[in-house]
Design an enzyme around this catalytic site. Sequence first.
Site, PDB file in Angstrom:
ATOM      1  CD  GLN A 181      -2.545  -1.317   2.677  1.00 19.13           C
ATOM      2  OE1 GLN A 181      -3.528  -0.531   3.054  1.00 19.13           O
ATOM      3  NE2 GLN A 181      -1.901  -2.166   3.678  1.00 19.13           N
ATOM      4  CG  ASP A 219       7.755   3.618   1.061  1.00 18.05           C
ATOM      5  OD1 ASP A 219       7.421   3.509   2.110  1.00 18.05           O
ATOM      6  OD2 ASP A 219       7.992   2.759   0.163  1.00 18.05           O
ATOM      7  CG  HIS A 258      -2.788   2.360  -2.214  1.00 17.19           C
ATOM      8  ND1 HIS A 258      -2.981   2.209  -0.768  1.00 17.19           N
ATOM      9  CD2 HIS A 258      -4.066   1.702  -2.620  1.00 17.19           C
ATOM     10  CE1 HIS A 258      -3.926   1.514  -0.624  1.00 17.19           C
ATOM     11  NE2 HIS A 258      -4.768   0.939  -1.678  1.00 17.19           N
ATOM     12  CD  GLU A 277      -1.343   0.035  17.207  1.00 15.38           C
ATOM     13  OE1 GLU A 277      -1.408   0.441  18.120  1.00 15.38           O
ATOM     14  OE2 GLU A 277      -1.450   0.649  16.040  1.00 15.38           O
TER      15      GLU A 277
HETATM   16  C1  BV8 Z   1     -11.965   2.902  -3.503  1.00 18.20           C
HETATM   17  C2  BV8 Z   1      -2.119   6.531  -1.313  1.00 18.20           C
HETATM   18  C3  BV8 Z   1     -13.749   2.541  -5.163  1.00 18.20           C
HETATM   19  C4  BV8 Z   1      -2.325   8.080  -1.215  1.00 18.20           C
HETATM   20  C5  BV8 Z   1      -3.500   5.518   0.021  1.00 18.20           C
HETATM   21  C6  BV8 Z   1     -16.411   2.626   4.105  1.00 18.20           C
HETATM   22  C7  BV8 Z   1     -16.028   1.379   4.351  1.00 18.20           C
HETATM   23  C8  BV8 Z   1     -15.304   0.721   3.581  1.00 18.20           C
HETATM   24  C9  BV8 Z   1     -14.556   1.641   2.595  1.00 18.20           C
HETATM   25  C10 BV8 Z   1     -14.696   2.549   2.340  1.00 18.20           C
HETATM   26  C11 BV8 Z   1     -15.598   3.410   3.167  1.00 18.20           C
HETATM   27  N1  BV8 Z   1     -15.676   4.706   2.838  1.00 18.20           N
HETATM   28  C12 BV8 Z   1     -14.831   5.005   1.880  1.00 18.20           C
HETATM   29  C13 BV8 Z   1     -14.313   3.774   1.613  1.00 18.20           C
HETATM   30  C14 BV8 Z   1     -13.345   3.446   0.732  1.00 18.20           C
HETATM   31  C15 BV8 Z   1     -11.989   4.078   1.135  1.00 18.20           C
HETATM   32  C16 BV8 Z   1     -11.628   3.357   2.351  1.00 18.20           C
HETATM   33  O1  BV8 Z   1     -11.091   2.298   2.822  1.00 18.20           O
HETATM   34  N2  BV8 Z   1     -11.578   4.337   3.625  1.00 18.20           N
HETATM   35  C17 BV8 Z   1     -11.249   3.898   4.856  1.00 18.20           C
HETATM   36  C18 BV8 Z   1     -10.429   5.096   5.685  1.00 18.20           C
HETATM   37  C19 BV8 Z   1     -12.611   3.633   5.658  1.00 18.20           C
HETATM   38  N3  BV8 Z   1     -11.096   3.471   0.192  1.00 18.20           N
HETATM   39  C20 BV8 Z   1     -10.976   3.979  -0.788  1.00 18.20           C
HETATM   40  O2  BV8 Z   1     -11.256   5.188  -1.369  1.00 18.20           O
HETATM   41  C21 BV8 Z   1     -10.064   3.041  -2.027  1.00 18.20           C
HETATM   42  N4  BV8 Z   1     -10.950   3.355  -3.384  1.00 18.20           N
HETATM   43  O3  BV8 Z   1     -12.492   2.369  -2.615  1.00 18.20           O
HETATM   44  O4  BV8 Z   1     -12.465   3.086  -4.665  1.00 18.20           O
HETATM   45  C22 BV8 Z   1     -14.621   3.457  -4.690  1.00 18.20           C
HETATM   46  C23 BV8 Z   1     -14.528   4.666  -5.643  1.00 18.20           C
HETATM   47  C24 BV8 Z   1     -15.449   5.665  -5.240  1.00 18.20           C
HETATM   48  C25 BV8 Z   1     -16.295   5.521  -4.294  1.00 18.20           C
HETATM   49  C26 BV8 Z   1     -16.382   4.401  -3.299  1.00 18.20           C
HETATM   50  C27 BV8 Z   1     -15.433   3.474  -3.534  1.00 18.20           C
HETATM   51  C28 BV8 Z   1      -8.616   4.184  -2.267  1.00 18.20           C
HETATM   52  C29 BV8 Z   1      -7.946   3.823  -0.965  1.00 18.20           C
HETATM   53  C30 BV8 Z   1      -6.407   4.209  -1.396  1.00 18.20           C
HETATM   54  C31 BV8 Z   1      -6.362   5.808  -0.837  1.00 18.20           C
HETATM   55  N5  BV8 Z   1      -4.810   6.159  -0.803  1.00 18.20           N
HETATM   56  N6  BV8 Z   1      -2.489   6.105  -0.195  1.00 18.20           N
HETATM   57  C32 BV8 Z   1      -1.229   8.551  -0.307  1.00 18.20           C
HETATM   58  O5  BV8 Z   1      -0.461   7.820   0.309  1.00 18.20           O
HETATM   59  O6  BV8 Z   1      -0.951   9.888  -0.071  1.00 18.20           O
HETATM   60  S1  BV8 Z   1      -4.488   5.034   1.459  1.00 18.20           S
HETATM   61  C33 BV8 Z   1      -3.023   4.936   2.655  1.00 18.20           C
HETATM   62  O7  BV8 Z   1      -3.839   4.949   3.771  1.00 18.20           O
HETATM   63  C34 BV8 Z   1      -1.763   3.865   2.577  1.00 18.20           C
HETATM   64  O8  BV8 Z   1      -1.679   3.632   1.052  1.00 18.20           O
HETATM   65  C35 BV8 Z   1      -2.614   2.844   3.315  1.00 18.20           C
HETATM   66  O9  BV8 Z   1      -3.518   2.089   2.483  1.00 18.20           O
HETATM   67  C36 BV8 Z   1      -3.450   3.619   4.230  1.00 18.20           C
HETATM   68  C37 BV8 Z   1      -2.730   3.606   5.686  1.00 18.20           C
HETATM   69  O10 BV8 Z   1      -2.798   2.462   6.203  1.00 18.20           O
HETATM   70  P1  BV8 Z   1      -1.404   1.507   6.885  1.00 18.20           P
HETATM   71  O11 BV8 Z   1      -0.590   1.541   5.549  1.00 18.20           O
HETATM   72  O12 BV8 Z   1      -2.114   0.312   7.147  1.00 18.20           O
HETATM   73  O13 BV8 Z   1      -0.950   2.679   7.752  1.00 18.20           O
HETATM   74  P2  BV8 Z   1      -1.427   3.116   9.307  1.00 18.20           P
HETATM   75  O14 BV8 Z   1      -0.738   4.138   9.648  1.00 18.20           O
HETATM   76  O15 BV8 Z   1      -3.050   2.981   9.372  1.00 18.20           O
HETATM   77  O16 BV8 Z   1      -0.977   1.637  10.134  1.00 18.20           O
HETATM   78  C38 BV8 Z   1       0.332   1.434  10.406  1.00 18.20           C
HETATM   79  C39 BV8 Z   1       0.475   0.129  11.154  1.00 18.20           C
HETATM   80  O17 BV8 Z   1       1.613  -0.186  11.463  1.00 18.20           O
HETATM   81  C40 BV8 Z   1      -0.190   0.371  12.754  1.00 18.20           C
HETATM   82  O18 BV8 Z   1      -1.012  -0.752  12.852  1.00 18.20           O
HETATM   83  C41 BV8 Z   1       1.061   0.207  13.573  1.00 18.20           C
HETATM   84  O19 BV8 Z   1       0.810  -0.414  14.574  1.00 18.20           O
HETATM   85  C42 BV8 Z   1       2.026  -0.557  12.594  1.00 18.20           C
HETATM   86  N7  BV8 Z   1       3.519  -0.170  13.012  1.00 18.20           N
HETATM   87  C43 BV8 Z   1       4.040   1.113  13.141  1.00 18.20           C
HETATM   88  N8  BV8 Z   1       5.472   0.946  13.340  1.00 18.20           N
HETATM   89  C44 BV8 Z   1       5.556  -0.606  13.007  1.00 18.20           C
HETATM   90  C45 BV8 Z   1       4.375  -1.146  12.729  1.00 18.20           C
HETATM   91  N9  BV8 Z   1       4.313  -2.431  12.386  1.00 18.20           N
HETATM   92  C46 BV8 Z   1       5.631  -3.184  12.414  1.00 18.20           C
HETATM   93  N10 BV8 Z   1       6.851  -2.683  12.525  1.00 18.20           N
HETATM   94  C47 BV8 Z   1       6.902  -1.356  12.940  1.00 18.20           C
HETATM   95  N11 BV8 Z   1       8.086  -0.707  13.184  1.00 18.20           N
END
Ligand code: BV8
Length: 259
Positions: free
Chosen positions: A101, A104, A119, A215
């Site tokens: 996802q 980088d 993404h 976590e």
């Molecule tokens: C789409 C690129 C069809 C840009 C990104 C309601 C229900 C379900 C879905 C939706 C909904 N409402 C809207 C949606 C759809 C939406 C969605 O899922 N929203 C979420 C917020 C509910 N999805 C979309 O819009 C997708 N498109 O569905 O299209 C459509 C079209 C029209 C209308 C409807 C549907 C597009 C999604 C992609 C968006 N772009 N990135 C950019 O980067 O600027 S998403 C971006 O955020 C990342 O790519 C990644 O996907 C996400 C972040 O999540 P993570 O990578 O998991 O990072 P996070 O910080 O959350 O967690 C990090 C984890 O690592 C933590 O748990 C932490 O504990 C852990 N960690 C930290 N350090 C360490 C570690 N683990 C191990 N070692 C370490 N050292």
Amino acid sequence: MDTPADLVRRLRESQACAALTGAGISQESGLRTFRDAQSGLWAQYRPEALASPEAFQRDPKTVWDWYAWRRQAVAGARPNAGHLALAAMSRLLPVFKLITQNVDGLHQMAGSPEVVELHGNIQRVRCADCGSIAPSWEEVTGEVPRCAICGGLLRPDVVWFGESLPREPLEAAVAAARACDLFFSIGTSGIVQPAASLAYAARNRGAVLVEVNAEPTPLTTKVDFALHGKAGEILPALVEAAWGSPISTGPAGQVEAGR
Ligand code: BV8
Ligand code: ZN
């Protein structure tokens, strides 16, 4: 760090393995996750608010500058031992599909071949109108650079919230999840769709699920092995336990250039 012997056996015997990574795997390379609060000028914004076509429509310059800021952070980052371990797995396993996802490019820098970028990639820029990739662009003070072909505004070649994922990488990711016997979910909070449903697609086909995360997440109760801690420590230990080859990094725990 003791790695479950049963997991080591399954890893060594895997005929088709797949892994999905998120921002957590790049955290030890100094890059903020989406959960981490943003700093400075950007602290007032939620990432989801800036990473959207609506935000770009409303205020393209702010969105452009945010990506320029992130691009700078990425340019200064190096793959860590977690990225390296996954690159090693692509050499040590008969089939290993790496899906990310992250935008980088650190997996590719670590030597992972054919990374499925769900993404997009922050180092690439395309025209918001004609869609053509801009091989280079001039930063213009106070303005967003424009497309040399049609004059449209340039934007990062990433997928914004509300935008559909590019078909090819999405199909490759779903196919890999459905075909694997072992699926890793690494450094992801498992909230953003459709990426978050890949682990379930793998499980529905009988794959063994492994979570490597700092976590617990909504996926934790569904996995066969939950390894909670730093990916940059857990993944090298797993590779060493399975194949006895240590993952080498520089003094700062990051990959030195040219290694
Ligand atoms: C789409 C690129 C069809 C840009 C990104 C309601 C229900 C379900 C879905 C939706 C909904 N409402 C809207 C949606 C759809 C939406 C969605 O899922 N929203 C979420 C917020 C509910 N999805 C979309 O819009 C997708 N498109 O569905 O299209 C459509 C079209 C029209 C209308 C409807 C549907 C597009 C999604 C992609 C968006 N772009 N990135 C950019 O980067 O600027 S998403 C971006 O955020 C990342 O790519 C990644 O996907 C996400 C972040 O999540 P993570 O990578 O998991 O990072 P996070 O910080 O959350 O967690 C990090 C984890 O690592 C933590 O748990 C932490 O504990 C852990 N960690 C930290 N350090 C360490 C570690 N683990 C191990 N070692 C370490 N050292
Ligand atoms: Zn154009």
